[in-house]
Structure formats: structure tokens, C-alpha cells
Design an enzyme around this catalytic site. Sequence first.
Site, PDB file in Angstrom:
ATOM      1  N   GLU A 103       5.931  -3.662   5.316  1.00 16.94           N
ATOM      2  CA  GLU A 103       5.242  -2.977   6.408  1.00 16.94           C
ATOM      3  C   GLU A 103       4.050  -3.778   6.910  1.00 16.94           C
ATOM      4  O   GLU A 103       3.383  -4.448   6.139  1.00 16.94           O
ATOM      5  CB  GLU A 103       4.674  -1.655   5.904  1.00 16.94           C
ATOM      6  CG  GLU A 103       5.683  -0.770   5.249  1.00 16.94           C
ATOM      7  CD  GLU A 103       5.013   0.414   4.569  1.00 16.94           C
ATOM      8  OE1 GLU A 103       5.735   1.339   4.209  1.00 16.94           O
ATOM      9  OE2 GLU A 103       3.783   0.408   4.416  1.00 16.94           O
ATOM     10  N   CYS A 116      -3.020  -4.923   9.298  1.00 16.43           N
ATOM     11  CA  CYS A 116      -2.983  -4.693   7.863  1.00 16.43           C
ATOM     12  C   CYS A 116      -1.645  -5.264   7.384  1.00 16.43           C
ATOM     13  O   CYS A 116      -0.582  -4.753   7.767  1.00 16.43           O
ATOM     14  CB  CYS A 116      -3.075  -3.183   7.625  1.00 16.43           C
ATOM     15  SG  CYS A 116      -2.968  -2.723   5.909  1.00 16.43           S
ATOM     16  N   CYS A 123       5.004  -3.243  -5.423  1.00 21.31           N
ATOM     17  CA  CYS A 123       3.779  -3.605  -6.135  1.00 21.31           C
ATOM     18  C   CYS A 123       3.952  -3.200  -7.592  1.00 21.31           C
ATOM     19  O   CYS A 123       4.547  -2.163  -7.894  1.00 21.31           O
ATOM     20  CB  CYS A 123       2.575  -2.888  -5.532  1.00 21.31           C
ATOM     21  SG  CYS A 123       1.007  -3.390  -6.270  1.00 21.31           S
ATOM     22  N   CYS A 127      -1.005   2.174  -9.110  1.00 21.03           N
ATOM     23  CA  CYS A 127      -2.200   3.011  -8.907  1.00 21.03           C
ATOM     24  C   CYS A 127      -1.702   4.423  -8.608  1.00 21.03           C
ATOM     25  O   CYS A 127      -0.740   4.616  -7.849  1.00 21.03           O
ATOM     26  CB  CYS A 127      -3.051   2.480  -7.766  1.00 21.03           C
ATOM     27  SG  CYS A 127      -3.718   0.818  -8.101  1.00 21.03           S
ATOM     28  N   CYS A 130      -1.061   5.787  -4.910  1.00 20.76           N
ATOM     29  CA  CYS A 130      -0.540   4.841  -3.915  1.00 20.76           C
ATOM     30  C   CYS A 130       0.982   4.911  -3.831  1.00 20.76           C
ATOM     31  O   CYS A 130       1.683   4.815  -4.844  1.00 20.76           O
ATOM     32  CB  CYS A 130      -0.970   3.427  -4.272  1.00 20.76           C
ATOM     33  SG  CYS A 130      -0.303   2.168  -3.174  1.00 20.76           S
ATOM     34  N   CYS A 341      -0.637   2.661   2.725  1.00 23.27           N
ATOM     35  CA  CYS A 341       0.105   1.710   1.918  1.00 23.27           C
ATOM     36  C   CYS A 341       1.461   2.240   1.422  1.00 23.27           C
ATOM     37  O   CYS A 341       1.520   3.211   0.679  1.00 23.27           O
ATOM     38  CB  CYS A 341      -0.785   1.392   0.726  1.00 23.27           C
ATOM     39  SG  CYS A 341      -0.281  -0.010  -0.206  1.00 23.27           S
TER      40      CYS A 341
HETATM   41  N1  SAH Z   1      -3.367  -4.270  -3.999  1.00 20.13           N
HETATM   42  C1  SAH Z   1      -4.526  -4.396  -3.151  1.00 20.13           C
HETATM   43  C2  SAH Z   1      -4.216  -4.326  -1.663  1.00 20.13           C
HETATM   44  C3  SAH Z   1      -3.229  -3.282  -1.170  1.00 20.13           C
HETATM   45  S1  SAH Z   1      -3.728  -1.588  -1.171  1.00 20.13           S
HETATM   46  C4  SAH Z   1      -5.563  -3.361  -3.540  1.00 20.13           C
HETATM   47  O1  SAH Z   1      -5.239  -2.456  -4.287  1.00 20.13           O
HETATM   48  O2  SAH Z   1      -6.717  -3.491  -3.125  1.00 20.13           O
HETATM   49  C5  SAH Z   1      -5.037  -1.494   0.000  1.00 20.13           C
HETATM   50  C6  SAH Z   1      -5.984  -0.348  -0.219  1.00 20.13           C
HETATM   51  O3  SAH Z   1      -5.351   0.908   0.107  1.00 20.13           O
HETATM   52  C7  SAH Z   1      -6.450  -0.214  -1.666  1.00 20.13           C
HETATM   53  O4  SAH Z   1      -7.832   0.024  -1.723  1.00 20.13           O
HETATM   54  C8  SAH Z   1      -5.648   0.998  -2.128  1.00 20.13           C
HETATM   55  O5  SAH Z   1      -6.223   1.591  -3.252  1.00 20.13           O
HETATM   56  C9  SAH Z   1      -5.674   1.848  -0.888  1.00 20.13           C
HETATM   57  N2  SAH Z   1      -4.736   2.980  -0.886  1.00 20.13           N
HETATM   58  C10 SAH Z   1      -3.532   3.087  -1.490  1.00 20.13           C
HETATM   59  N3  SAH Z   1      -2.991   4.304  -1.274  1.00 20.13           N
HETATM   60  C11 SAH Z   1      -3.870   5.000  -0.521  1.00 20.13           C
HETATM   61  C12 SAH Z   1      -3.897   6.315   0.032  1.00 20.13           C
HETATM   62  N4  SAH Z   1      -2.870   7.169  -0.156  1.00 20.13           N
HETATM   63  N5  SAH Z   1      -4.984   6.682   0.748  1.00 20.13           N
HETATM   64  C13 SAH Z   1      -5.999   5.813   0.963  1.00 20.13           C
HETATM   65  N6  SAH Z   1      -6.031   4.555   0.487  1.00 20.13           N
HETATM   66  C14 SAH Z   1      -4.992   4.153  -0.263  1.00 20.13           C
END
Ligand code: SAH
Length: 366
Positions: A103, A116, A123, A127, A130, A341
Site C-alpha cells: 500500500e 506514506c 511485517c 504490534c 497494527c 497501516c
Molecule cells: N514499522 C515502522 C513503520 C510503519 S508503521 C514503525 O512501527 O514505526 C507507521 C506508524 O503507524 C507507527 O507509528 C505505527 O505504530 C502506526 N500505526 C499502526 N497501526 C496504527 C493504527 N491503527 N492507528 C494509528 N497508528 C498506527
Amino acid sequence: MTAVPESTPLPDLLDFAPDAAIALLQEWMADRGEPAYRATQVFGRLWQRPVDSFEAMTELPKPLREALAQSFRLSSLELATRQRSNDGTEKFLFRLHDGQFIETVAIPDGDRMTFCISSQAGCALKCAFCATGVMGFQRNLHPSEIAGQVRALRMLEPPIIPTNIVFMGMGEPLMNWKAVSPSLSLLNDARALGIGARHITISTVGILPGIIALGERPEQFRLAISIHAPSDALRKTLMPVNTKYPLAEVIEAARQFDRRVTFEYVMLGGVNDQPEHAAQLAQLARDCRAFVNLIPLHPGGSMGFTPTSAPVITAFAKALRARGVETAVRRSRGLDIAAACGQLRTERLGRRAPIASDEDREIHIA
Ligand code: SAH
């Protein structure tokens, strides 16, 4: 140059950083007795005024275009779906040659256009909040697929030209440094995409060797670190990577990074948004002079978490500022198109229902 054997895939010119691509082309041109300027002429058609085939480089003699096509590949990302949010945010789903999906999101804001972009298909980090984490790790992307996302949007009619890039799409960029590093060169180099280093942000969960590698680059690329919890005990429950790279080490790496870093902090209702969390987070931010970006939880695919309410986010920001920490609250964009994401790919794979009305959701390309 010797002929490439049939079985070896042709090198993709889009996988090389600018200096390497130009050197490769210069050598190839010299072997054919072509003038050296042809190399920069071809390179200019990869990123700056991109075309999707050698055939389309009509300023070159036809035999030269044919010979290039026999020696090199020029890959393209196949656009599978394009969605437009009613706030102007657009989300693109690309199908890669091996069937993977990635994406890219284009976010207009005044005279800025932020892309973005994704650095991996899927991944590995899982997390808890996510959507990309749920699908697991598929594979690393190549530079032609990372910087190639920008190329693909520049080739649309009309083209979309970014002013800013954030590596906040799918994947962990610092776990794919081998491809992200040349991609940074392609994004930044004036002969390629020409985006200022200060307008390019790498977002990471805190992969220490990657932070060091990024810090060693001479350009002023920006670093954002996904903190999301101000103690190891809480962070471990949200981000399994904290076991390998605990907070104290991440903060120390941020302190040693020679540019100011940003902390990203997703606000999870009742989980990490209490006054004591603000006090702890302020201490961490002060330890490494970080700027804090509070991110409302994107509700699509929210994995059982609830977003913190707007007044609580405001109070949290105020508590940080009162402790001398520069803080911004990010506006959620693309809420109606699942722009967080991993969400579009997840939707495509049928894990969750669409959340917006059909007419402003999808423009089908394929
Ligand atoms: N792996 C890297 C970059 C990709 S995610 C990282 O974790 O920083 C980019 C950002 O989006 C990260 O801060 C992640 O925690 C956040 N993110 C993921 N899911 C999300 C959600 N549902 N709402 C808001 N931010 C989210």
C-alpha cells in the site's frame, strides 16, 4: 560487457542507487560505442520524467531502445485498487510480480503532498494495534518497489508529485536497510526524485543497528521512533520488539542520533493515555530532546483497542508541554478508506468489512 545468460534475470535499472545505475549504463553505452551522455539521458527517464518501458523513451534511437530492453528490466508496479477519501487522501494498493500486495497513501495538506510508503510486504513485528502485524511478514521490498511507489504515482495521469515522504506504510524500514538505503538515495538525489532529505522520514520501532546506519548517512533524513508506551512493562505488551530492544537502549540511540528525533505515540484508550504515562513519556522525551507526535488510533482494524477521546488527547498534550516537551497532535486522515497501516490489504484479503459508503470508497482499476 559479456552477454547475460538466458537463465539469469536481467538487472532491473530501478533497483540501483543513482551513482550505481549511471555507472552501469555508462559502461553499457561505452561497450556499444554510444556517447556517455546517453547514460544520464536514460537515467532521467527512470525517475524524473518516468516512462514504463524503454520503448517509450522516444528521444532515443529505436535500435538503442531495443538493445536496452534486451539487457535490462524496467519493472512497474501494477495498480490494483485506488481509493479516495472525502478529505482528499488517496490510497493505492499495488500488486507485485509475485502476487504480494503493498500500500501507498498520498496525503494532501495545503501545499504539501506527503506519500506514506511501504518498505516490506507484511511485517514481522506484531504490534498489538497494527493491521499489518496481523498478516505477518511476507518479504522485503526491493528499491524498485520502494522508490517505485513514488515513480508509479508520478506516472499516473495526472501525476501526483510528493513534497514529503514518510516510511509509515507497511513494514519496518530498518529491517530492510539493504533496500531502504539505496531507496533513500533515489528519493533524495536531484537526478532521481529530488526530495529534500529533511522531507523524508524513516519511522521505526527502534531497530538499533538501523538507527546507527541511518545516522551514518550524511544527508539530514529524519528519524521517527514508535514509542507508544513509556515503560518496558507496558511497551512489551504492545510491541514484542521491546524484548530485543528495550526502551532505555532506544532512548540512548535517539540521544546519540545527531538530528532531533520524533516520538510517535498512538493514543490507546485507557491503556497508555493516563496522566502518569504523560509524566513518564515527558521524561523520556527530555532525555533525548525528542519532539512528540500524538497519534489518534486509526479505528479501522483496531484489534480491540478504543481510541482515546479528543479531550483526553488534548489534556495529555498539555501535560507534556507543561513539562517542556514540544508536542503535536496528528490529525487522522483517510478515516473513511481505512488508510492506516495495512488496512487496505487486509480489506482485500477479506479480514474485515469496508467502513465507508460505496460511492466515495473505491475507484476500481483492476
Ligand atoms: N514499522 C515502522 C513503520 C510503519 S508503521 C514503525 O512501527 O514505526 C507507521 C506508524 O503507524 C507507527 O507509528 C505505527 O505504530 C502506526 N500505526 C499502526 N497501526 C496504527 C493504527 N491503527 N492507528 C494509528 N497508528 C498506527
